[in-house]
Design a protein around this motif. Structure first.
Motif, PDB file in Angstrom:
ATOM      1  N   HIS A 250       2.843   3.106  -3.026  1.00  0.00           N
ATOM      2  CA  HIS A 250       2.186   4.120  -3.866  1.00  0.00           C
ATOM      3  C   HIS A 250       3.038   5.392  -3.901  1.00  0.00           C
ATOM      4  O   HIS A 250       3.489   5.865  -2.862  1.00  0.00           O
ATOM      5  CB  HIS A 250       0.816   4.433  -3.265  1.00  0.00           C
ATOM      6  CG  HIS A 250      -0.102   5.112  -4.217  1.00  0.00           C
ATOM      7  ND1 HIS A 250       0.079   6.420  -4.616  1.00  0.00           N
ATOM      8  CD2 HIS A 250      -1.217   4.678  -4.853  1.00  0.00           C
ATOM      9  CE1 HIS A 250      -0.886   6.755  -5.454  1.00  0.00           C
ATOM     10  NE2 HIS A 250      -1.685   5.714  -5.617  1.00  0.00           N
ATOM     11  N   PRO A 251       3.242   5.956  -5.110  1.00  0.00           N
ATOM     12  CA  PRO A 251       4.098   7.141  -5.187  1.00  0.00           C
ATOM     13  C   PRO A 251       3.595   8.308  -4.334  1.00  0.00           C
ATOM     14  O   PRO A 251       4.394   9.106  -3.844  1.00  0.00           O
ATOM     15  CB  PRO A 251       4.093   7.512  -6.668  1.00  0.00           C
ATOM     16  CG  PRO A 251       3.079   6.653  -7.311  1.00  0.00           C
ATOM     17  CD  PRO A 251       2.813   5.493  -6.435  1.00  0.00           C
ATOM     18  N   TRP A 252       2.301   8.388  -4.129  1.00  0.00           N
ATOM     19  CA  TRP A 252       1.781   9.482  -3.317  1.00  0.00           C
ATOM     20  C   TRP A 252       2.034   9.287  -1.821  1.00  0.00           C
ATOM     21  O   TRP A 252       1.741  10.160  -1.009  1.00  0.00           O
ATOM     22  CB  TRP A 252       0.300   9.715  -3.596  1.00  0.00           C
ATOM     23  CG  TRP A 252       0.123  10.699  -4.714  1.00  0.00           C
ATOM     24  CD1 TRP A 252      -0.363  10.452  -5.958  1.00  0.00           C
ATOM     25  CD2 TRP A 252       0.456  12.084  -4.690  1.00  0.00           C
ATOM     26  NE1 TRP A 252      -0.350  11.597  -6.719  1.00  0.00           N
ATOM     27  CE2 TRP A 252       0.149  12.615  -5.954  1.00  0.00           C
ATOM     28  CE3 TRP A 252       1.008  12.941  -3.721  1.00  0.00           C
ATOM     29  CZ2 TRP A 252       0.358  13.959  -6.283  1.00  0.00           C
ATOM     30  CZ3 TRP A 252       1.208  14.276  -4.050  1.00  0.00           C
ATOM     31  CH2 TRP A 252       0.887  14.769  -5.307  1.00  0.00           C
TER      32      TRP A 252
ATOM     33  N   ASP B  91      -3.732  12.895  -7.754  1.00  0.00           N
ATOM     34  CA  ASP B  91      -3.132  13.832  -8.717  1.00  0.00           C
ATOM     35  C   ASP B  91      -4.011  15.067  -8.871  1.00  0.00           C
ATOM     36  O   ASP B  91      -3.528  16.194  -8.866  1.00  0.00           O
ATOM     37  CB  ASP B  91      -2.990  13.165 -10.101  1.00  0.00           C
ATOM     38  CG  ASP B  91      -1.913  12.098 -10.105  1.00  0.00           C
ATOM     39  OD1 ASP B  91      -0.913  12.275  -9.399  1.00  0.00           O
ATOM     40  OD2 ASP B  91      -2.086  11.088 -10.806  1.00  0.00           O
TER      41      ASP B  91
ATOM     42  N   ARG C 289      -8.283  10.204  -6.034  1.00  0.00           N
ATOM     43  CA  ARG C 289      -7.720  10.969  -7.153  1.00  0.00           C
ATOM     44  C   ARG C 289      -6.711  11.966  -6.599  1.00  0.00           C
ATOM     45  O   ARG C 289      -6.972  13.175  -6.502  1.00  0.00           O
ATOM     46  CB  ARG C 289      -8.848  11.687  -7.913  1.00  0.00           C
ATOM     47  CG  ARG C 289      -9.774  10.712  -8.646  1.00  0.00           C
ATOM     48  CD  ARG C 289     -10.679  11.439  -9.614  1.00  0.00           C
ATOM     49  NE  ARG C 289     -11.712  12.175  -8.922  1.00  0.00           N
ATOM     50  CZ  ARG C 289     -12.998  11.808  -8.872  1.00  0.00           C
ATOM     51  NH1 ARG C 289     -13.398  10.719  -9.498  1.00  0.00           N
ATOM     52  NH2 ARG C 289     -13.866  12.526  -8.216  1.00  0.00           N
TER      53      ARG C 289
ATOM     54  N   ARG D 163      -7.116   3.190   2.727  1.00  0.00           N
ATOM     55  CA  ARG D 163      -5.919   2.537   3.268  1.00  0.00           C
ATOM     56  C   ARG D 163      -4.725   3.483   3.313  1.00  0.00           C
ATOM     57  O   ARG D 163      -4.095   3.645   4.358  1.00  0.00           O
ATOM     58  CB  ARG D 163      -5.596   1.279   2.448  1.00  0.00           C
ATOM     59  CG  ARG D 163      -6.653   0.189   2.620  1.00  0.00           C
ATOM     60  CD  ARG D 163      -6.437  -0.955   1.645  1.00  0.00           C
ATOM     61  NE  ARG D 163      -6.494  -0.470   0.270  1.00  0.00           N
ATOM     62  CZ  ARG D 163      -6.130  -1.172  -0.782  1.00  0.00           C
ATOM     63  NH1 ARG D 163      -5.677  -2.393  -0.619  1.00  0.00           N
ATOM     64  NH2 ARG D 163      -6.222  -0.658  -1.980  1.00  0.00           N
TER      65      ARG D 163
ATOM     66  N   GLN E 295       4.836   9.207  -0.833  1.00  0.00           N
ATOM     67  CA  GLN E 295       6.075   9.979  -0.739  1.00  0.00           C
ATOM     68  C   GLN E 295       7.094   9.235   0.132  1.00  0.00           C
ATOM     69  O   GLN E 295       7.312   8.061  -0.094  1.00  0.00           O
ATOM     70  CB  GLN E 295       5.760  11.397  -0.295  1.00  0.00           C
ATOM     71  CG  GLN E 295       4.761  12.034  -1.286  1.00  0.00           C
ATOM     72  CD  GLN E 295       4.391  13.451  -0.974  1.00  0.00           C
ATOM     73  OE1 GLN E 295       5.251  14.293  -0.813  1.00  0.00           O
ATOM     74  NE2 GLN E 295       3.106  13.722  -0.929  1.00  0.00           N
TER      75      GLN E 295
ATOM     76  N   GLU F 270      -3.208  19.023  -7.965  1.00  0.00           N
ATOM     77  CA  GLU F 270      -3.341  20.113  -8.943  1.00  0.00           C
ATOM     78  C   GLU F 270      -4.222  21.230  -8.407  1.00  0.00           C
ATOM     79  O   GLU F 270      -3.898  22.408  -8.512  1.00  0.00           O
ATOM     80  CB  GLU F 270      -4.002  19.592 -10.226  1.00  0.00           C
ATOM     81  CG  GLU F 270      -3.045  19.074 -11.274  1.00  0.00           C
ATOM     82  CD  GLU F 270      -3.798  18.326 -12.368  1.00  0.00           C
ATOM     83  OE1 GLU F 270      -4.873  18.817 -12.810  1.00  0.00           O
ATOM     84  OE2 GLU F 270      -3.328  17.237 -12.759  1.00  0.00           O
TER      85      GLU F 270
ATOM     86  N   ASP G 155     -11.993   3.476  -0.064  1.00  0.00           N
ATOM     87  CA  ASP G 155     -10.666   2.870   0.056  1.00  0.00           C
ATOM     88  C   ASP G 155      -9.747   3.866   0.758  1.00  0.00           C
ATOM     89  O   ASP G 155      -9.109   4.701   0.122  1.00  0.00           O
ATOM     90  CB  ASP G 155     -10.115   2.506  -1.330  1.00  0.00           C
ATOM     91  CG  ASP G 155      -8.694   1.956  -1.264  1.00  0.00           C
ATOM     92  OD1 ASP G 155      -8.161   1.772  -0.135  1.00  0.00           O
ATOM     93  OD2 ASP G 155      -8.100   1.711  -2.327  1.00  0.00           O
TER      94      ASP G 155
ATOM     95  N   GLY H 212     -21.245   3.276  -6.978  1.00  0.00           N
ATOM     96  CA  GLY H 212     -20.864   2.017  -7.594  1.00  0.00           C
ATOM     97  C   GLY H 212     -19.706   1.288  -6.930  1.00  0.00           C
ATOM     98  O   GLY H 212     -19.297   0.235  -7.410  1.00  0.00           O
ATOM     99  N   PHE H 213     -19.162   1.829  -5.833  1.00  0.00           N
ATOM    100  CA  PHE H 213     -18.027   1.140  -5.224  1.00  0.00           C
ATOM    101  C   PHE H 213     -18.539  -0.151  -4.581  1.00  0.00           C
ATOM    102  O   PHE H 213     -19.440  -0.122  -3.761  1.00  0.00           O
ATOM    103  CB  PHE H 213     -17.362   2.020  -4.159  1.00  0.00           C
ATOM    104  CG  PHE H 213     -15.940   1.627  -3.883  1.00  0.00           C
ATOM    105  CD1 PHE H 213     -14.897   2.302  -4.475  1.00  0.00           C
ATOM    106  CD2 PHE H 213     -15.656   0.550  -3.053  1.00  0.00           C
ATOM    107  CE1 PHE H 213     -13.581   1.920  -4.250  1.00  0.00           C
ATOM    108  CE2 PHE H 213     -14.349   0.156  -2.828  1.00  0.00           C
ATOM    109  CZ  PHE H 213     -13.310   0.847  -3.425  1.00  0.00           C
TER     110      PHE H 213
ATOM    111  N   VAL I 244       0.830  -1.206   0.000  1.00  0.00           N
ATOM    112  CA  VAL I 244       0.000   0.000   0.000  1.00  0.00           C
ATOM    113  C   VAL I 244       0.864   1.255   0.000  1.00  0.00           C
ATOM    114  O   VAL I 244       0.602   2.202  -0.743  1.00  0.00           O
ATOM    115  CB  VAL I 244      -0.969  -0.011   1.203  1.00  0.00           C
ATOM    116  CG1 VAL I 244      -1.658   1.343   1.365  1.00  0.00           C
ATOM    117  CG2 VAL I 244      -2.015  -1.107   1.022  1.00  0.00           C
TER     118      VAL I 244
END
Lengths: 468, 145, 413
Positions: free
Chosen positions: A23-25, A101, A99, A152, A27, A105, A150, A180-181, A20
């Motif tokens: 993930h690049p986010w 990214d 989301r 996590r 960091q 932004e 989600d 819809g999740f 988990v």
């Protein structure tokens, strides 16, 4: 037949965490970031400590999350100074939908243009190092408020930031928030959140979990709120969580609120104990009116005051407050601070020696308890080795049916309406397994109102908007 | 004659469900058989659903002003499927900005709608209109198309 | 405890796997199909070698999967429900038509599935279409009617052999009742018995012979439910590259919010099959797609290290003798392309930025390289910081997970 038990615990959690936080986010977050930081965190940052030290009155938690660090810092300071007992951190909806990214932004734009392009604090875009600085000198708990199916990575970052109250759950953060999740996956993802909360807990300083009882905040019958709260407490306990708050929202009927609080406390304890989770400490949180708020500030203030009274009366451990600007948009820090003072005034002046009892409340409580027990026992009896499987199945079969849930797989067969007393009654129970005697009782209580008003939909419109 | 069938749903990227559920309930209580397409629909969803259930009427809602964008060729989808005379109703907050009721009604009449309820919460009125229109048979508007 | 053995009868290979109680692979072997002995003979011979008390589970894709033609009232409702139920049964929808499709379709199918509408007696538009329908415009083995029950007689009168099953469409128009899936699973077995003569096998194994794609879908569901030794950490897709078809399995939360086409009701994983993509039987159609694709050069530049321009020219001219490996990369590329950019009828559009894992399985995936796959995958998420993780299932573990997973949690539809 599912028996809630620690067997459901995620076994290879460290490897799972590795994946988990790859993930690049994430960091520079590591598996140890939170552990080392939480070890030195002031004890008063932990909800369990705040709850243990509290007096008779409920603790007060306002709402709030803004995009930029500077604004969030200012908000935090103002809420702290106004006397809030818990500091909120509300997360923006892009982060809630993973989301990151987009959130980053829009954060950049918000900073450049000094205008808010996000409806909350983008915790993952800010990262845990910066977020720690928000709370440098704070000696009260911070509560993560979101609505993320989600969560996590979000929970990992929150823990590493020193935020040790995580709101949410596999049911309460899926059915009201998502079209819809898939619920099964949401339940599994929340096992992870529960597990890492347990993993970062010590006896003296447990990471605290809180469920979100208001659900859609639209005519949800108290018995189903109780069911969802019990299920989420059990699911968290399975993963090793030891500090857990159940919650519900003001129903609009003071007597129903009193009854709901009684049943909720009693049954959560009962079910945790009967499955061997005696060690879990539970608390009760009350949400001020979550439906449409009056636009008139005077009326809004009256509603906030009245609901503070009820929160005190039911002996809530914490109350989550609204503001007089609720109907108008995102409140300013000053308006938020005003709401805290409003509720604080009530709690400072009034004492509720014991809960007000009456035959009316007793009848209500019996009904809620009987309904909640039937539903929860029916869910335990559904096929499935593990509790989450039975919960998923219950949802597929309409055993759990939440009014006004936008989720495409919600059954929408259950119809509720208020009785003459303003209490939420089950008019049609759909596939929710409520005993015939209880169904009959619900209809009897509803009869006076129905005669007077005719069509259900017309009454329902009035019922939904009763405070506005 | 069997019970009249009505398809309802929200058009565009709107996910408001409270109004949608209330309309479903109101129509059911008025004795209609209701097929609820819920949220995020396109004109073709309404037209194809109307064909599947052989609908007498379609109720479209839009709350966020996207109605004008999505509805401009609404009737033609029904004509293309060979069901040109289904009654078409639309309600909610249909256009962005301030425009008179008459302007909005005229605009949506051009799109092929039989009844337009812009910024009106009068469900009873709409149901009365529907009962009346059904007693006349099918859509008047259809003939113009 | 008795040994558990899973057998997968493929079109060229019979795979035999000995499994632990948790579904882990203990040992496996691959036997080339012996066409003289036939499936039944060969599987019986394999069975002889196993302990008498072994629990033997079998799935098959030997007959290439059941081919199903769909004739429905509308693509978004009855068509979508039928297609989704056919896919979840592990069968292959070959076409989805409406009743007025000009001239029908002459591609042969095992089953022609006919239906549409809710059950109501006053359905003139449907009745008129049914009256215009000519079954002789289609080539099929069995006709199944699953439409408005009041019109079943119209079908049985004009097509005396037609089988009538319940109508899956009801109030929500989303097909919560999986009647078509159940009917097709039964039909699959009948087809296998008829074509391959496997009836004597039935008595010697545990449970029915199941379609392989359905088993892989179950395995995928198990993996994404964190109930398997294979680990994933988020929204995933699995691409099963075979000789005749390429199967796509995905977690439904990656479907884009504005996708006009939606996955089946109540199911958290879905399947789609590309019947024109594969490395053997579908070799020509796969190559044809690559010949005409706008991003072929970009594709090749990641896959082909030497003679890039030469091969590109040959491929464009239709003269390149592509290796199975290149074809497998092409199947991967083309499936992702259709899933991400849409345009394939009946396939929802994916929000690819949400995907955290791309898994590959099947015979075609075995020769692929993780790094090249990762580069191809990145072509579909250029702006994304989060590059999906690539996992190639080199031991057919997902299949093993599927054949040993029994749970009631799986959605009905």
């Amino acid at each position: 037949m599912a028996i809630p038990s620690a067997h459901a615990r995620i076994d290879d959690i460290e490897k799972y965490r590795e994946r988990v936080i790859a993930h690049p986010w994430a960091q520079d977050l590591t598996r140890d970031s939170a552990r080392s930081y939480l070890g030195d965190l002031p004890r008063r940052r932990f909800p369990a400590v705040a709850y243990a030290e509290k007096g008779d009155a409920p603790l007060i938690q306002p709402r709030g999350g803004v995009p930029t660090f500077a604004d969030q810092q200012a908000l935090t300071r103002q809420l702290d100074e106004a006397g809030a007992d818990f500091i909120p951190l509300t997360i923006d909806s892009n982060t809630r939908h993973n989301r990151y990214d987009v959130a980053a932004e829009l954060l950049a734009r918000s900073e450049e243009e000094e205008k808010n392009y996000l409806n909350g604090y983008p915790l993952i875009a800010h990262g845990f190092r910066l977020t720690r600085d928000l709370y440098r000198d704070l000696d009260k708990p911070v509560s993560l408020r979101h609505g993320t199916p989600d969560a996590r990575l979000l929970a990992e970052v929150a823990l590493a930031s020193g935020i040790v109250e995580i709101e949410g759950g596999g049911i309460c953060y899926c059915l009201p928030y998502s079209e819809g999740f898939p619920l099964d996956r949401c339940l599994l993802y929340w096992q992870y959140v529960d597990r890492i909360c347990a993993l970062h807990s010590t006896d003296a300083a447990p990471v605290h979990r809180e469920s979100f009882g208001p659900l859609t905040a639209t005519m949800v019958p108290p018995s189903l709120v109780v069911v969802v709260q019990i299920l989420e407490a059990l699911l968290a306990a399975e993963q090793g969580v030891t500090s857990f708050a159940v919650s519900f929202a003001q129903t609009g009927s003071p007597s129903q609120d009193v009854a709901t609080a009684q049943v909720l406390r009693k049954l959560v304890r009962h079910y945790l104990d009967s499955f061997g989770f005696e060690a879990v400490n539970t608390f009760l949180v009350y949400h001020q009116w979550m439906g449409q708020f009056p636009t008139d500030r005077t009326c809004a203030a009256a509603l906030i005051t009245a609901s503070a009274q009820i929160g005190g009366m039911i002996g809530a451990d914490k109350i989550v407050v609204k503001t007089t600007d609720e109907a108008l948009g995102v409140p300013t820090a000053a308006i938020n601070a005003e709401a805290v003072r409003n509720v604080r005034y009530v709690f400072d002046r009034f004492r509720w020696a014991d809960q007000i009892g009456s035959s009316h409340v007793e009848v209500e409580a019996e009904l809620i308890e009987s309904e909640a027990r039937s539903v929860i026992e029916a869910i335990f009896d559904l096929p499935g080795e593990l509790l989450w499987e039975s919960v998923f199945r219950a949802f597929q079969q309409g055993v759990i049916d939440i009014p006004f849930s936008p989720h495409i797989d919600n059954a929408n067969q259950l119809i509720t309406m208020r009785d003459a007393n303003g209490s939420i009654r089950i008019k049609e129970s759909g596939n929710v397994p409520i005993q015939q005697a209880d169904r009959k009782r619900e209809r009897e209580l509803l009869a006076s109102r129905e005669k007077a008003s005719g069509k259900t939909f017309r009454s329902l419109l009035v019922d939904i908007n009763m405070m506005s | 004659m069997s019970v009249a069938r009505v398809v309802i749903g929200v058009i565009g990227d709107d996910i408001h469900v409270v109004g949608n559920r209330i309309i479903q309930l109101a129509l059911s209580e008025a004795g209609f058989e209701v097929f609820n397409l819920l949220t995020r629909n396109r004109p073709e969803h309404f037209a194809q659903a109307a064909l599947e259930v052989n609908a007498d009427a379609v109720f479209v809602s839009s709350l966020n002003g996207e109605g004008e964008f999505w509805c401009s060729d609404f009737r033609s989808h029904f004509v293309a499927l060979g069901i040109p005379s289904v009654l078409l109703y639309v309600g909610g907050n249909l256009v962005v900005g301030r425009r008179s009721q008459e302007d909005v009604a005229r605009l949506f009449a051009q799109f092929g709608f039989d009844r337009v309820y812009h910024q009106s919460a009068d469900i009873d009125g709409a149901i009365a209109d529907l009962l009346e229109d059904l007693s006349h048979g099918h859509s008047e508007r259809a003939r113009a198309h | 405890m008795a040994t558990r053995v899973a057998i997968d009868i493929g079109s060229t290979v019979i795979k035999v796997a000995e499994l632990g109680q948790d579904g882990s692979l203990v040992r496996q072997e691959f036997n080339d199909r012996d066409f003289e002995l036939g499936i039944a003979g060969q599987v019986c011979a394999i069975r002889e070698r196993l302990p008498a008390d072994a629990e033997v589970m079998i799935c098959s894709s030997a007959n290439g999967g059941l081919r199903v033609g769909i004739v429905c009232l509308t693509p978004l409702f009855s068509g979508a429900v039928f297609r989704n139920q056919v896919l979840l049964a592990g069968a292959n929808p070959i076409y989805v038509h409406d009743y007025d499709q000009e001239g029908g379709d002459l591609r042969p199918v095992d089953i022609l599935l006919l239906g549409g509408g809710i059950d109501c007696s006053d359905a003139a538009p449907f009745g008129e279409r049914l009256a215009r329908f000519r079954a002789q415009n289609y080539r099929y083995g069995t006709l199944i009617y699953a439409g408005n029950k009041h019109f079943a007689e119209v079908v049985t009168q004009s097509c005396p052999g037609a089988v009538v099953i319940d109508n899956p469409l009801s109030g929500g128009l989303r097909g919560r009742n999986a009647v078509v899936t159940h009917a097709l699973r039964d039909a699959y077995l009948d087809d296998l018995v008829q074509k391959e003569g496997v009836s004597e096998l039935q008595g010697r194994i545990s449970g029915p012979i199941r379609p392989s794609p359905e088993v892989v879908n179950r395995g995928f569901h198990r993996v994404v439910s964190n109930r398997s030794a294979l680990k994933v950490s988020g929204p995933s897709i699995l691409i099963d590259i075979g000789g005749a078809t390429t199967d796509l399995h995905y977690t439904v939360e990656i479907v884009s919010e504005d996708s006009p086409c939606r996955p089946a009701a109540g199911s958290s994983v879905a399947r789609y099959v590309f019947t024109d993509l594969g490395i053997f039987a579908s070799r020509d159609s796969t190559l044809l797609q690559m010949r005409t694709h706008a991003r072929t050069f970009e594709f090749l530049s990641h896959v082909q290290k030497v003679d890039l321009t030469e091969i590109y020219t040959l491929l464009r001219e239709g003269e390149y003798d592509a290796s199975p490996e290149l074809l497998a990369y092409a199947c991967l590329f083309l499936s992702l392309d259709r899933f991400v950019y849409g345009g394939e009828e009946g396939l929802p559009r994916a929000d690819f930025d949400k995907v955290t894992q791309v898994m590959l399985t099947g015979g075609g995936a075995q020769a692929l390289d993780e790094d090249i796959v990762a580069k191809l995958v990145c072509l579909f998420s250029p702006k994304q910081r989060n590059e999906p993780e690539v996992l190639i299932d080199r031991r057919y573990q997902i299949w093993a997970e599927g054949i040993t997973w029994s749970t009631n949690t799986r959605a009905a539809a």
